[in-house]
Design a protein around this motif. Sequence first.
Motif, mmCIF file in Angstrom:
data_model
loop_
_atom_site.group_PDB
_atom_site.id
_atom_site.type_symbol
_atom_site.label_atom_id
_atom_site.label_comp_id
_atom_site.label_asym_id
_atom_site.label_seq_id
_atom_site.Cartn_x
_atom_site.Cartn_y
_atom_site.Cartn_z
ATOM 1 N N PHE A 195 72.616 6.204 3.290
ATOM 2 C CA PHE A 195 71.962 7.433 2.820
ATOM 3 C C PHE A 195 73.039 8.499 2.633
ATOM 4 O O PHE A 195 73.581 9.011 3.608
ATOM 5 C CB PHE A 195 70.929 7.865 3.861
ATOM 6 C CG PHE A 195 70.190 9.133 3.554
ATOM 7 C CD1 PHE A 195 69.548 9.336 2.338
ATOM 8 C CD2 PHE A 195 70.099 10.151 4.512
ATOM 9 C CE1 PHE A 195 68.853 10.509 2.081
ATOM 10 C CE2 PHE A 195 69.402 11.321 4.261
ATOM 11 C CZ PHE A 195 68.774 11.502 3.044
ATOM 12 N N ILE A 196 73.357 8.783 1.373
ATOM 13 C CA ILE A 196 74.354 9.814 1.056
ATOM 14 C C ILE A 196 73.737 10.776 0.044
ATOM 15 O O ILE A 196 73.947 10.660 -1.168
ATOM 16 C CB ILE A 196 75.647 9.196 0.474
ATOM 17 C CG1 ILE A 196 76.207 8.150 1.439
ATOM 18 C CG2 ILE A 196 76.701 10.282 0.215
ATOM 19 C CD1 ILE A 196 77.367 7.372 0.862
ATOM 20 N N VAL A 224 71.976 7.207 -3.071
ATOM 21 C CA VAL A 224 73.112 8.090 -3.359
ATOM 22 C C VAL A 224 72.712 9.330 -4.160
ATOM 23 O O VAL A 224 71.740 9.339 -4.923
ATOM 24 C CB VAL A 224 74.258 7.366 -4.113
ATOM 25 C CG1 VAL A 224 74.851 6.266 -3.257
ATOM 26 C CG2 VAL A 224 73.803 6.854 -5.450
ATOM 27 N N ASP A 225 73.522 10.344 -3.973
ATOM 28 C CA ASP A 225 73.435 11.644 -4.640
ATOM 29 C C ASP A 225 73.300 11.471 -6.156
ATOM 30 O O ASP A 225 74.208 10.965 -6.811
ATOM 31 C CB ASP A 225 74.732 12.409 -4.295
ATOM 32 C CG ASP A 225 74.819 13.805 -4.884
ATOM 33 O OD1 ASP A 225 74.062 14.124 -5.820
ATOM 34 O OD2 ASP A 225 75.666 14.574 -4.401
ATOM 35 N N ILE A 265 71.733 0.079 -5.614
ATOM 36 C CA ILE A 265 71.919 1.532 -5.715
ATOM 37 C C ILE A 265 70.629 2.207 -6.171
ATOM 38 O O ILE A 265 70.069 1.868 -7.218
ATOM 39 C CB ILE A 265 73.070 1.852 -6.687
ATOM 40 C CG1 ILE A 265 74.374 1.259 -6.113
ATOM 41 C CG2 ILE A 265 73.189 3.346 -6.931
ATOM 42 C CD1 ILE A 265 75.562 1.400 -7.020
ATOM 43 N N ARG A 266 70.162 3.131 -5.359
ATOM 44 C CA ARG A 266 68.934 3.876 -5.669
ATOM 45 C C ARG A 266 69.262 5.359 -5.683
ATOM 46 O O ARG A 266 69.712 5.915 -4.684
ATOM 47 C CB ARG A 266 67.856 3.584 -4.625
ATOM 48 C CG ARG A 266 67.528 2.108 -4.564
ATOM 49 C CD ARG A 266 66.348 1.816 -3.675
ATOM 50 N NE ARG A 266 66.143 0.375 -3.618
ATOM 51 C CZ ARG A 266 65.023 -0.223 -3.244
ATOM 52 N NH1 ARG A 266 63.982 0.521 -2.885
ATOM 53 N NH2 ARG A 266 64.922 -1.522 -3.232
ATOM 54 N N PHE A 267 69.007 6.004 -6.806
ATOM 55 C CA PHE A 267 69.368 7.414 -6.976
ATOM 56 C C PHE A 267 68.347 8.328 -6.310
ATOM 57 O O PHE A 267 67.133 8.125 -6.429
ATOM 58 C CB PHE A 267 69.522 7.735 -8.462
ATOM 59 C CG PHE A 267 70.694 7.020 -9.083
ATOM 60 C CD1 PHE A 267 71.993 7.385 -8.754
ATOM 61 C CD2 PHE A 267 70.504 5.957 -9.956
ATOM 62 C CE1 PHE A 267 73.090 6.720 -9.302
ATOM 63 C CE2 PHE A 267 71.589 5.290 -10.514
ATOM 64 C CZ PHE A 267 72.881 5.668 -10.182
ATOM 65 N N ILE A 268 68.870 9.339 -5.611
ATOM 66 C CA ILE A 268 68.018 10.248 -4.832
ATOM 67 C C ILE A 268 68.634 11.645 -4.886
ATOM 68 O O ILE A 268 69.727 11.817 -5.433
ATOM 69 C CB ILE A 268 67.895 9.719 -3.369
ATOM 70 C CG1 ILE A 268 66.645 10.280 -2.675
ATOM 71 C CG2 ILE A 268 69.167 9.998 -2.566
ATOM 72 C CD1 ILE A 268 66.275 9.528 -1.391
ATOM 73 N N HIS A 269 67.947 12.652 -4.329
ATOM 74 C CA HIS A 269 68.451 14.036 -4.284
ATOM 75 C C HIS A 269 68.659 14.555 -5.707
ATOM 76 O O HIS A 269 69.655 15.137 -6.039
ATOM 77 C CB HIS A 269 69.764 14.085 -3.469
ATOM 78 C CG HIS A 269 70.302 15.465 -3.178
ATOM 79 N ND1 HIS A 269 71.101 16.158 -4.044
ATOM 80 C CD2 HIS A 269 70.167 16.277 -2.098
ATOM 81 C CE1 HIS A 269 71.446 17.326 -3.516
ATOM 82 N NE2 HIS A 269 70.880 17.424 -2.335
ATOM 83 N N TYR A 270 67.662 14.277 -6.591
ATOM 84 C CA TYR A 270 67.833 14.726 -7.959
ATOM 85 C C TYR A 270 67.362 16.165 -8.134
ATOM 86 O O TYR A 270 66.333 16.575 -7.626
ATOM 87 C CB TYR A 270 67.208 13.804 -9.001
ATOM 88 C CG TYR A 270 66.064 12.902 -8.603
ATOM 89 C CD1 TYR A 270 66.300 11.652 -8.016
ATOM 90 C CD2 TYR A 270 64.745 13.278 -8.870
ATOM 91 C CE1 TYR A 270 65.243 10.807 -7.695
ATOM 92 C CE2 TYR A 270 63.694 12.439 -8.556
ATOM 93 C CZ TYR A 270 63.950 11.212 -7.961
ATOM 94 O OH TYR A 270 62.897 10.383 -7.643
#
Length: 303
Positions: A195-196, A224-225, A265-270
């Motif tokens: 979790f980054i 990831v961010d 890889i799953r994109f998060i914090h969008y």
Amino acid sequence: MIELMAAAALQTMPAEDCAVELVVLGVSQDGGTPQVNVQNDPAWADRSLRRRVVSLGVIDHVAGTRYLFEATPDFREQQHDLNALAGMSGAPDGIFLTHAHIGHYTGLMFLGFESMSADRAPVYTLPLMADFLSSNGPWDQLVNYRNIELRPMTADDPVSLSERLSVTAYDVPHRREYAETAGFRIAGPELSVIFIPDIDSWEEWAAQGTRIEEIVMANDIVYVDASFFDNDELPGRDMSAIPHPRTTETMDLFQDYPGEIRQRIRFIHYNHTNPIRYEDSGETREVFERGFRIAREGERICL
Ligand SMILES: [Zn+2]
Ligand SMILES: [Zn+2]
């Protein structure tokens, strides 16, 4: 479109009969979606487009414990949903915080005297973050009233929460006005998750000795961010001065890796400006077509 839906369905695995499970409780950048003062955001009128601020929950069903990653401005709903899934009430058995930016820790206020008045809820952070909370109001009141109990972590040193679950903090490069920034590795009996939510750049982390490529190769799921999609996103702003790896940049970095690696890889914090917030945008389609995933609220993973 059918391909896209199949890929989206894969994101959510059933978590029944699971000893340790992880649930995504929020996906948005610090300011949330819709963001304050963005009057024309369609999410004001259509509540289904709202996105909570980035957070994960972890439930150890065997031990009867649950943990929250980040204390966001949406803490009330996120603690509620985590407790509902776990069948419990009260404060989490541990709250892990990455850093001192508003989306990641200010939800701690709901643990205090004016709200639920928690009894020594354990809060895990790297050392400077613990110092920040214990020496600045209003956060020091939580410490002094024993609503929270700080548990400083040492980077790269795993904290064992049960025989099935451990959490390791990484020190990642990200602007540090008040404290350092952590990323976390969450290891269950079968899978490990990274979790980054915030990092300035993959290159700076590599210069500190950690390559994201090796992290992805060594773990199963990597959130990831994805603050921004690409450099065209903020019209009228020179984005070269704004940190965060772009979603396109991270995809380019892993373009030649096998599909089995890319799908970790799953994109998060969008950010509210990143079109991957929409299920049906061209950018969302591009992410899936290139073999990557997008974190969505409510997705559950058996660890
Ligand atoms: Zn953030
Ligand atoms: Zn930040």
